[in-house]
Design a protein around this motif. Structure first.
Motif, PDB file in Angstrom:
ATOM      1  N   VAL A 311       4.962  36.054  56.221  1.00 47.75           N
ATOM      2  CA  VAL A 311       5.672  36.730  55.010  1.00 47.75           C
ATOM      3  C   VAL A 311       6.361  37.979  55.624  1.00 47.75           C
ATOM      4  O   VAL A 311       7.691  38.165  55.323  1.00 47.75           O
ATOM      5  N   ARG A 312       5.619  38.631  56.591  1.00 48.63           N
ATOM      6  CA  ARG A 312       6.617  39.728  57.045  1.00 48.63           C
ATOM      7  C   ARG A 312       7.835  39.057  58.038  1.00 48.63           C
ATOM      8  O   ARG A 312       9.000  39.854  57.868  1.00 48.63           O
ATOM      9  N   ALA A 372      10.932  42.944  47.877  1.00 49.07           N
ATOM     10  CA  ALA A 372      10.173  42.420  49.091  1.00 49.07           C
ATOM     11  C   ALA A 372       9.257  41.320  48.625  1.00 49.07           C
ATOM     12  O   ALA A 372       8.601  41.472  47.585  1.00 49.07           O
ATOM     13  N   PRO A 373       8.984  40.441  49.252  1.00 48.44           N
ATOM     14  CA  PRO A 373       7.943  39.604  49.111  1.00 48.44           C
ATOM     15  C   PRO A 373       6.565  40.143  49.129  1.00 48.44           C
ATOM     16  O   PRO A 373       6.441  40.824  50.250  1.00 48.44           O
ATOM     17  N   THR A 374       5.835  39.970  48.239  1.00 50.31           N
ATOM     18  CA  THR A 374       4.571  41.073  47.948  1.00 50.31           C
ATOM     19  C   THR A 374       3.288  40.120  47.989  1.00 50.31           C
ATOM     20  O   THR A 374       3.364  39.267  47.086  1.00 50.31           O
ATOM     21  N   VAL A 375       2.313  40.603  48.793  1.00 50.65           N
ATOM     22  CA  VAL A 375       1.030  39.881  48.678  1.00 50.65           C
ATOM     23  C   VAL A 375      -0.054  40.774  48.310  1.00 50.65           C
ATOM     24  O   VAL A 375      -0.029  41.832  48.861  1.00 50.65           O
ATOM     25  N   ILE A 376      -0.880  40.550  47.349  1.00 51.30           N
ATOM     26  CA  ILE A 376      -1.790  41.579  46.775  1.00 51.30           C
ATOM     27  C   ILE A 376      -3.169  40.674  47.024  1.00 51.30           C
ATOM     28  O   ILE A 376      -3.385  39.471  46.667  1.00 51.30           O
ATOM     29  N   GLU A 377      -4.155  41.590  47.335  1.00 55.34           N
ATOM     30  CA  GLU A 377      -5.797  40.927  47.299  1.00 55.34           C
ATOM     31  C   GLU A 377      -6.751  42.227  46.452  1.00 55.34           C
ATOM     32  O   GLU A 377      -6.088  43.356  46.153  1.00 55.34           O
TER      33      GLU A 377
END
Length: 485
Positions: A311-312, A372-377
Motif C-alpha cells: 500500500v505504501r 491516501a490509501p488508509t489501512v486500519i487495525e
C-alpha cells in the motif's frame, strides 16, 4: 478555468439534444482540480414527462422490430463508442477523478462489452416449453413498455450501459437518469445514439438530481419498472414508493465486502497485488471492493507487514499521470464523508497503519480532492467503521482463528454483495463460499466477471439480479400459453 470554457450539457429526449425546460443547470466539478468545468441540466418533472411521452410513442415500433435489428442498432452504438474510446476515457477520468489508465482499460471497454453482450444475448433468448400428457405449455416473454434506469457516479458509463443495454435489447423504451455528479459520458452516449441511427424516443437521457428528476421518474405512471444502482438508503426510498404501485423493481445497493485470507493461501506477489487492488481500485469507490480484510491469526502479522508495504508503494496523483494508482475522490461532499469516517475510526480506537489523511498533489491538481490509501487495525467487528459502507480508500484488518469465525465475521453486517476468499484448499473454498451470505464469491481472484452470470446481492445489498438471462427476464413479462392436446 474561465466561464467560456465551461461545457453546457443537454438532455436527450425524442432523438434530440434539448435544454432543460425550466432553464436550470447544476455545476459539475472536476475532482482532480476541485473546480467547475461543466453544467448539466437540473431537470424537473416536466422533462421526465416529455421523455416518457417520447418513449411511449416510440415503443410500439421498437417492440415490434425483430430482435436481430434491435441487436444491430446496439452494435452500431458500441462501434461509435469504440471509435472514440480515448475521448470517452478522457471524459470519464475528468468527470470522476479516476486514473485515466483505469477508464481506458476497464470502464469504457466494459461499456462497449455491455452493449455487444446484450445485442448477442437477445438473439439467443429462448422461451420455455413444457409438454404434458394432455397439454403443451409454452412461455411468451414480452417487453414491459417504458422503463426507468438510474445509475450511480462511481462507474458512470459502465453501469449506465449495464442497465440500458438489456432493457433496449428486450424491446423496451428507456428513460434513464445518470448521476448528476458524473454526467459527461452519458451526454456523449446520446450523440453516439444519434450517430448510430437509434430511432427517436427509444432511449431518453434526462440529467438532474435524485430529489427532482429521479423522484419524478419513479413516480411517473407511465414507467413500468425501475432498475436502480446506488446507496441502500436511496434504494429503500425507491422501494417504499413503488411497492404500493406493484411495479417491477431491481435494486443493486451498498456493500461492506469481506476478503478472507486463510493461512494456506498462495502468498505470492501477484495474489497480494490483487488483494490490494480489490481494496483500493477506483479509490475504493467500487461496490465490489473488499473493505474488510479478515486474516487467519497465524499469518496475521506477516500479511499485515507485506500488505502495508504494498500500500505504501501506491501512488496517489493526477489521474492523467500514467504512474498514478489512485486518483481523486469524486466530490467534495464525498471527500468530507470519507475523512469523517477516518476520524471516527480513530475515535473508536482504530490504529492507522498507513494513510489516514488528505494528500496534496502538486501542479494542476493542488486544489483537488485526494485521500491516501488508509489501512486500519484494532477495531471491533460491531463498530461503525466495520459496519457502515465508507466507499473510499479505507480498509480494516481483522484477525480470525477458525473457519467458523471467519464466516461469522464475514456475515456480521447488514450487507451481502460480494466476498473473496483466498485458500489453497479446494474443500475449504467450496465449504466456506457456500456459507457466505453474499451474492458473489470469488475464490483466489477478484472482479473476474462473466456477463452471463447473475449479479446482485442479498440482505441490504439488493433485490433481484442483473446480467445474462436474469436481466432479460427482468425487462420482460412472462405469459404462459396452455394448448390442450
Amino acid at each position: 478555468m474561465t466561464s467560456a470554457a465551461i461545457l453546457t450539457l443537454a438532455n436527450y429526449i425524442d432523438g434530440a439534444l434539448q435544454p432543460p425546460r425550466a432553464g436550470r443547470y447544476l455545476d459539475v466539478h472536476e475532482p482532480a482540480i476541485g473546480a467547475v468545468y461543466a453544467r448539466c441540466p437540473d431537470s424537473s418533472a416536466e422533462d421526465i414527462d416529455a421523455a416518457v411521452g417520447a418513449a411511449q410513442r416510440a415503443f410500439p415500433a421498437w417492440a415490434a422490430l425483430p430482435a436481430g435489428q434491435r441487436a444491430r442498432l446496439l452494435e452500431r452504438i458500441a462501434e461509435r463508442i469504440e471509435t472514440q474510446l480515448e475521448a470517452f476515457a478522457q471524459a470519464e477520468s475528468r468527470d470522476s477523478g479516476k486514473p485515466l489508465a483505469l477508464a481506458r482499460s476497464l470502464d469504457i471497454p466494459r461499456a462497449i462489452a455491455n452493449l455487444r453482450f446484450f445485442a448477442a444475448a437477445i438473439t439467443q433468448f429462448a422461451s420455455e416449453t413444457h409438454a404434458g400428457a394432455d397439454a403443451l405449455n409454452y412461455t411468451l416473454r414480452a417487453p414491459l413498455g417504458v422503463v426507468g434506469c438510474i445509475s450511480p457516479w462511481n462507474l458512470p458509463l459502465y453501469l449506465f450501459t449495464w442497465k440500458i443495454a438489456p432493457a433496449l435489447a428486450a424491446g423496451n423504451c428507456v428513460v434513464a437518469k445518470p448521476s448528476e455528479i458524473t454526467p459527461l459520458t452519458a451526454w456523449m452516449l446520446a450523440q453516439a445514439c444519434i450517430d448510430a441511427g437509434l430511432p427517436p424516443g427509444v432511449l431518453n437521457i434526462v440529467h438532474g438530481t435524485g430529489a427532482r428528476a429521479g423522484q419524478a421518474l419513479i413516480e411517473h405512471p407511465g414507467i413500468a419498472a425501475i432498475s436502480f444502482t446506488g446507496s441502500t438508503r436511496t434504494g429503500a426510498a425507491i422501494a417504499s414508493t413503488l411497492a404500493p404501485k406493484f411495479k417491477k423493481l431491481s435494486l443493486e445497493m451498498g456493500g461492506k465486502n469481506a476478503t478472507l485470507v486463510f493461512a494456506d493461501w498462495e502468498a505470492n506477489a501477484a495474489n497480494l497485488d490483487t488483494i490490494v487492488r480489490s481494496a483500493f481500485a477506483n479509490q475504493g469507490q467500487i461496490c465490489l471492493c473488499g473493505s474488510r480484510i479478515l486474516i487467519e491469526r497465524s499469518i496475521y502479522e506477516k500479511f499485515k507487514t507485506d500488505f502495508v508495504e504494498k500500500v505504501r508503494a501506491l501512488k496517489v496523483g493526477d489521474p492523467q499521470d500514467a504512474a498514478s494508482d489512485l486518483g481523486a475522490i469524486v466530490s467534495r461532499a464525498h471527500f468530507d464523508k470519507v475523512m469523517g469516517h477516518i476520524a471516527l475510526a480513530r475515535e473508536e480506537g482504530g490504529r492507522v497503519l498507513y494513510g489516514g489523511g488528505a494528500v496534496r498533489v502538486d501542479g494542476r491538481c493542488s486544489d483537488g480532492w485526494f485521500i491516501a490509501p488508509t489501512v486500519i487495525e484494532g477495531l471491533a467487528m460491531d463498530c461503525h467503521t466495520n459496519q457502515e459502507e465508507i466507499f473510499g480508500p479505507v480498509v480494516t484488518l481483522i484477525p480470525f482463528d477458525s473457519d467458523d469465525e471467519a464466516v461469522m465475521l464475514a456475515n456480521a453486517t447488514r450487507y451481502g454483495l460480494a466476498a473473496s476468499l483466498w485458500t489453497g484448499s479446494l474443500t475449504r473454498a467450496h465449504r466456506v463460499a457456500a456459507r457466505l451470505e453474499s451474492g458473489i464469491v470469488w475464490i483466489n481472484c477478484w472482479l473476474r466477471r462473466d456477463l452471463r452470470t447473475p449479479f446482485g446481492g442479498v440482505k441490504d445489498s439488493g433485490v433481484g439480479r442483473e446480467g445474462g438471462v436474469e436481466a432479460l427476464r427482468f425487462f420482460t413479462e412472462a405469459k404462459n400459453i396452455c394448448v390442450a392436446l
